[in-house]
Design an enzyme around this catalytic site. Structure first.
Site, short mmCIF file in Angstrom:
data_model
loop_
_atom_site.label_atom_id
_atom_site.label_comp_id
_atom_site.label_asym_id
_atom_site.label_seq_id
_atom_site.Cartn_x
_atom_site.Cartn_y
_atom_site.Cartn_z
N CYS A 140 40.30 41.92 37.13
CA CYS A 140 40.54 40.65 37.18
C CYS A 140 40.71 39.86 35.80
CB CYS A 140 39.16 39.89 37.61
SG CYS A 140 37.73 40.46 36.94
N HIS A 220 35.26 33.89 34.73
CA HIS A 220 35.51 34.20 33.38
C HIS A 220 36.30 33.38 32.61
CE1 HIS A 220 34.31 38.46 34.92
NE2 HIS A 220 35.61 38.44 35.58
#
Ligand SMILES: NC(=O)C1=CN([C@@H]2O[C@H](COP(=O)(O)OP(=O)(O)OC[C@H]3O[C@@H](n4cnc5c(N)ncnc54)[C@H](O)[C@@H]3O)[C@@H](O)[C@H]2O)C=CC1
Ligand SMILES: O=C(OP(=O)(O)O)[C@H](O)COP(=O)(O)O
Length: 341
Positions: A140, A220
């Site tokens: 990701c 994130h």
């Protein structure tokens, strides 16, 4: 219709299954689970045939009211291509069965590049996928990095990248993981795996990455600096992002300055599972210093950004749609992915 099997119906697998089901040229022929769980009930509710790794557990599924269509091998035999979304390291163990059955397979970022021998990002290297049996959609964070680096490299050339990843500690349902009260250097050594991972897709990019994990569960946050080859302006960079279908802009006027507010926004947008499939670049942070030094913050929804990449990877490996932009358009339209901002 491309017949797709999803081996591993967890955080990534259940999203990929729904994304496959939404495409006009694909169908879910089965998903797999190892044990009875809430996700097995969701598979039933969605109408996906459920296959299990160990047929010895069939009575437990049936007792729970969940029909079992067969074992994983039967699912694989019925498929044109399999998306392996098992936990990191399990994909490598599954590879021999895909080889034995002659099935194309897509692995996830928890596997090493060598498991597939080819790492994928739709905007960067779609056309290199054809004729490969295996591909790996990079992790990701790496997907988020590849998207933004490739976009700026195409527009201005990228001389070097330095980036810091502040990574979520665990997925929202992952109750056993932490940290609960710490900032963990992960890894303490430099570089983190993300820079070398970017190089599996963009080998010519000079990149060093650092990473840590913090006690959050969604998204994130990246702090990115790039030296560009050509002089440019902030406005030109913003135009590049506005024209990229998988880079969204968190506009200054939205007042969003955190992953939490961004998640609330995707929830209010009615996105399935609150998914932010695109990069969330904070407009206010986008800066150009001395004409060539680029800076920004971007949010990456770890559960979501690899999902459209898996869909494009299916078409790229199958060779059914030759033009990357056409596949990206089809995927985005079917998902309802209109980049924020
Ligand atoms: N969760 C995330 O944030 C992201 C994960 N990835 C990668 O995607 C892959 C999958 O990760 P998650 O979806 O988070 O894992 P997960 O643990 O949520 O789901 C994995 C699924 O595989 C099943 N499974 C386990 N062993 C199996 C086996 N031997 N055969 C068949 N199924 C089996 C489990 O029952 C579970 O449903 C990993 O490589 C991970 O690194 C990539 C991007 C983001
Ligand atoms: O691919 C991910 O992160 P990564 O790009 O930091 O490896 C996902 O967030 C999964 O990471 P995890 O191995 O911390 O569960």
């Amino acid at each position: 219709m491309i017949k797709v099997a999803i081996n591993g119906y967890g955080t990534i697998g259940k999203r990929v299954a729904d994304a496959v089901a939404a495409q006009p040229d694909m169908e879910v022929i089965g998903v797999s689970k190892t044990s009875v769980s809430a996700e097995a009930y969701i598979a039933k509710e969605r109408g996906y045939p459920l296959y299990i790794a160990d047929l010895g557990k069939k009575p437990a599924f049936e007792k729970a009211g969940i029909e079992v269509a067969g074992d994983v091998e039967a699912m694989l035999k019925a498929a044109d291509i399999v998306v392996d979304a098992t936990p990191g390291g399990v994909g490598e163990k599954n590879r021999p069965i895909y080889e034995k059955l002659g099935k194309k397979a897509i692995f996830q970022g928890g596997e090493d590049h060598e498991v597939a021998g080819f790492s994928f990002n739709a905007h960067a290297n779609y056309n290199e996928a054809e004729n490969h049996q295996f591909a790996r959609v990079v992790s990701c964070n790496s997907t988020g990095l590849v998207r933004i680096i490739h976009a700026l490299d195409q527009a201005f050339g990228v001389a070097r990248v330095r980036a810091v990843m502040v990574r979520r500690g665990a997925d929202p349902d992952d109750v056993k993981r932490g940290p609960i009260d710490a900032i963990v250097l992960n890894p303490a050594s430099i570089p983190s795996h993300h820079g070398p991972d970017v190089n599996t897709v963009l080998p010519h990019i000079n990149i060093v990455t650092l990473a840590m994990i913090v006690p959050t569960t969604f998204m994130h946050m990246h702090s990115i600096q790039m030296d560009l080859k050509k002089e440019t302006t902030r406005e030109e960079v913003l135009k590049v992002f506005e024209n990229h279908s998988r880079i969204g802009l968190v506009r200054k006027t939205m007042g969003i300055k955190s992953n939490a507010q961004l998640r609330e926004y995707t929830q209010d947008l009615g996105r399935p599972r609150t998914d932010l499939w695109e990069n969330g670049v904070f407009e206010e942070s986008v800066s150009i210093l001395d004409g060539k030094e680029f800076y920004c913050f971007q949010a990456i929804h770890q559960e979501a950004d690899v999902v459209p990449e898996n869909i494009d990877c299916i078409r790229a490996l199958m060779g059914t749609v030759k033009d990357s932009q056409e596949s990206i358009r089809m995927t985005n339209e079917a998902l309802g992915l209109v980049a924020i901002g």
